[in-house]
Design a protein around this motif. Structure first.
Motif, PDB file in Angstrom:
ATOM      1  N   ALA A   1     -52.024 -18.243  32.857  1.00 52.82           N
ATOM      2  CA  ALA A   1     -52.512 -18.810  31.598  1.00 52.82           C
ATOM      3  C   ALA A   1     -52.763 -20.304  31.733  1.00 52.82           C
ATOM      4  O   ALA A   1     -53.766 -20.830  31.233  1.00 52.82           O
ATOM      5  CB  ALA A   1     -51.501 -18.546  30.494  1.00 52.82           C
ATOM      6  N   LEU A   2     -51.865 -21.009  32.424  1.00 52.94           N
ATOM      7  CA  LEU A   2     -52.035 -22.450  32.609  1.00 52.94           C
ATOM      8  C   LEU A   2     -53.291 -22.752  33.410  1.00 52.94           C
ATOM      9  O   LEU A   2     -54.059 -23.658  33.065  1.00 52.94           O
ATOM     10  CB  LEU A   2     -50.811 -23.036  33.311  1.00 52.94           C
ATOM     11  CG  LEU A   2     -50.864 -24.542  33.595  1.00 52.94           C
ATOM     12  CD1 LEU A   2     -50.973 -25.337  32.301  1.00 52.94           C
ATOM     13  CD2 LEU A   2     -49.634 -24.985  34.396  1.00 52.94           C
TER      14      LEU A   2
ATOM     15  N   ILE B   1     -48.382 -26.754  27.372  1.00 52.48           N
ATOM     16  CA  ILE B   1     -48.988 -25.428  27.542  1.00 52.48           C
ATOM     17  C   ILE B   1     -48.112 -24.547  28.418  1.00 52.48           C
ATOM     18  O   ILE B   1     -47.922 -23.352  28.147  1.00 52.48           O
ATOM     19  CB  ILE B   1     -50.401 -25.568  28.141  1.00 52.48           C
ATOM     20  CG1 ILE B   1     -51.331 -26.247  27.128  1.00 52.48           C
ATOM     21  CG2 ILE B   1     -50.964 -24.205  28.543  1.00 52.48           C
ATOM     22  CD1 ILE B   1     -52.662 -26.683  27.715  1.00 52.48           C
TER      23      ILE B   1
ATOM     24  N   THR C   1     -45.207 -23.251  26.526  1.00 47.71           N
ATOM     25  CA  THR C   1     -45.615 -22.316  25.483  1.00 47.71           C
ATOM     26  C   THR C   1     -46.058 -20.982  26.073  1.00 47.71           C
ATOM     27  O   THR C   1     -45.637 -19.914  25.633  1.00 47.71           O
ATOM     28  CB  THR C   1     -46.752 -22.918  24.634  1.00 47.71           C
ATOM     29  OG1 THR C   1     -46.304 -24.158  24.067  1.00 47.71           O
ATOM     30  CG2 THR C   1     -47.162 -21.972  23.523  1.00 47.71           C
ATOM     31  N   ALA C   2     -46.934 -21.054  27.089  1.00 49.23           N
ATOM     32  CA  ALA C   2     -47.482 -19.828  27.689  1.00 49.23           C
ATOM     33  C   ALA C   2     -46.518 -19.195  28.690  1.00 49.23           C
ATOM     34  O   ALA C   2     -46.461 -17.973  28.820  1.00 49.23           O
ATOM     35  CB  ALA C   2     -48.808 -20.138  28.372  1.00 49.23           C
ATOM     36  N   ARG C   3     -45.773 -20.036  29.434  1.00 49.33           N
ATOM     37  CA  ARG C   3     -44.800 -19.580  30.435  1.00 49.33           C
ATOM     38  C   ARG C   3     -45.440 -18.704  31.498  1.00 49.33           C
ATOM     39  O   ARG C   3     -44.818 -17.795  32.046  1.00 49.33           O
ATOM     40  CB  ARG C   3     -43.635 -18.845  29.771  1.00 49.33           C
ATOM     41  CG  ARG C   3     -43.026 -19.609  28.622  1.00 49.33           C
ATOM     42  CD  ARG C   3     -41.960 -18.837  27.896  1.00 49.33           C
ATOM     43  NE  ARG C   3     -41.666 -19.454  26.609  1.00 49.33           N
ATOM     44  CZ  ARG C   3     -40.774 -19.013  25.741  1.00 49.33           C
ATOM     45  NH1 ARG C   3     -40.067 -17.939  26.040  1.00 49.33           N
ATOM     46  NH2 ARG C   3     -40.591 -19.640  24.595  1.00 49.33           N
ATOM     47  N   SER C   4     -46.699 -18.981  31.803  1.00 45.69           N
ATOM     48  CA  SER C   4     -47.437 -18.169  32.762  1.00 45.69           C
ATOM     49  C   SER C   4     -48.336 -19.070  33.591  1.00 45.69           C
ATOM     50  O   SER C   4     -49.088 -19.881  33.042  1.00 45.69           O
ATOM     51  CB  SER C   4     -48.285 -17.120  32.032  1.00 45.69           C
ATOM     52  OG  SER C   4     -49.251 -16.548  32.887  1.00 45.69           O
TER      53      SER C   4
ATOM     54  N   VAL D   1     -56.414 -22.093  31.116  1.00 46.01           N
ATOM     55  CA  VAL D   1     -56.625 -23.143  30.118  1.00 46.01           C
ATOM     56  C   VAL D   1     -57.089 -24.425  30.789  1.00 46.01           C
ATOM     57  O   VAL D   1     -57.991 -25.118  30.294  1.00 46.01           O
ATOM     58  CB  VAL D   1     -55.336 -23.387  29.308  1.00 46.01           C
ATOM     59  CG1 VAL D   1     -55.500 -24.598  28.402  1.00 46.01           C
ATOM     60  CG2 VAL D   1     -54.984 -22.158  28.491  1.00 46.01           C
TER      61      VAL D   1
END
Length: 275
Positions: free
Chosen positions: A188-189, A179, A182-185, A192
């Protein structure tokens, strides 16, 4: 006599070509291990949660063990395997933060120039996370014993519980890494992780005996890998291992570990292609 100058980068790439998969993974393991030792306070802080759950939550709700049909007279003994899996679950969910820091600092781009298989990079990082998680898991069992839990299963039961916790950690660490890549944030991590970790915990047998859960929760719990790990650890620590159940569910956990590890490698390659 002619002297040939070799740049440091060329020399490093040549060494890595010769080093092979295991040496590359070992170097990555060493690098992340040093980071963990330098920031060991983070590992200590992560143990505050199991202390609260076992010593406070366990004491407040210890009378639950008196409920007819609960299946355990000592609620803390019942609770410890659940807290053990919760600890590796929460730690695993944050595993990807290391990759995001590398991305933000530009370290990841340098790492990707190394002529080694990406699975070695992922495996080295994952190996360090699992060793750290294993140490945390052993400490959690010690905290549980100090809080009044008892482990009739002895050494074999402890080994089963630690093995189940390590496999669960591998699944969630790999997911977190995938994750993150994919998200690079960081935001966001975190989002999730919160959406997955809490439901996965409370829709499992970590806190309550399955027979006393609502029917729909029981149904979900049967397919929840957190429940599989908790039930393996609980039966082992109680000295009542159901070997067919353990074999099947260790197999399920191993399959999920392989799938999520592959996902992390695929996310690594997709990140590289996107640059």
């Amino acid at each position: 006599m002619t002297t040939t100058l070799v740049s440091p980068r060329t020399a490093m790439e040549s060494t890595l070509h010769q080093a092979g998969w295991f040496t590359a993974a070992g170097q990555v393991f060493h690098r992340w291990g040093l980071n963990t030792l330098r920031e060991s306070w983070g590992v200590g802080i992560s143990l505050l949660q199991p202390i609260v759950w076992i010593l406070l939550f366990g004491q407040v709700f210890k009378s639950i063990g008196n409920i007819p049909g609960f299946g355990s007279d000592n609620y803390i003994t019942f609770l410890v395997p659940g807290v053990l899996m919760m600890t590796v679950l929460f730690s695993g969910a944050w595993a990807g933060t290391g990759y995001i820091e590398d991305i933000d600092n530009g370290v990841m781009n340098h790492t990707l120039t190394a002529p080694v298989h990406k699975s070695a990079l992922v495996a080295g990082h994952l190996g360090q996370l699992l060793i750290t998680g294993l140490v945390q898991s052993a400490i959690v069992l010690g905290i549980g014993f100090a809080g009044g839990a008892r482990y009739p299963g002895g050494v074999l039961g402890i080994v089963l519980a630690l093995a189940a916790a390590t496999m669960l950690a591998a699944i969630f660490c790999s997911c977190s890494n995938a994750i993150a890549l994919t998200a690079r944030s960081q935001i966001a991590l975190i989002g999730v992780s919160q959406m997955v970790v809490l439901p996965a915990t409370f829709l499992s047998s970590a806190m309550m005996a399955s027979d006393l859960m609502p029917g729909w929760v029981q149904s979900i719990s049967k397919y929840n890998p957190v429940s599989w790990a908790v039930d393996i650890g609980r039966s082992g620590l109680n000295g009542t291992p159901d070997w067919p159940f353990i074999a099947w569910h260790f197999g399920f956990l191993a399959a999920l570990t392989a799938v999520t590890f592959w996902w992390a490698i695929a996310a690594f390659r997709n990140y590289q292609r996107s640059l």
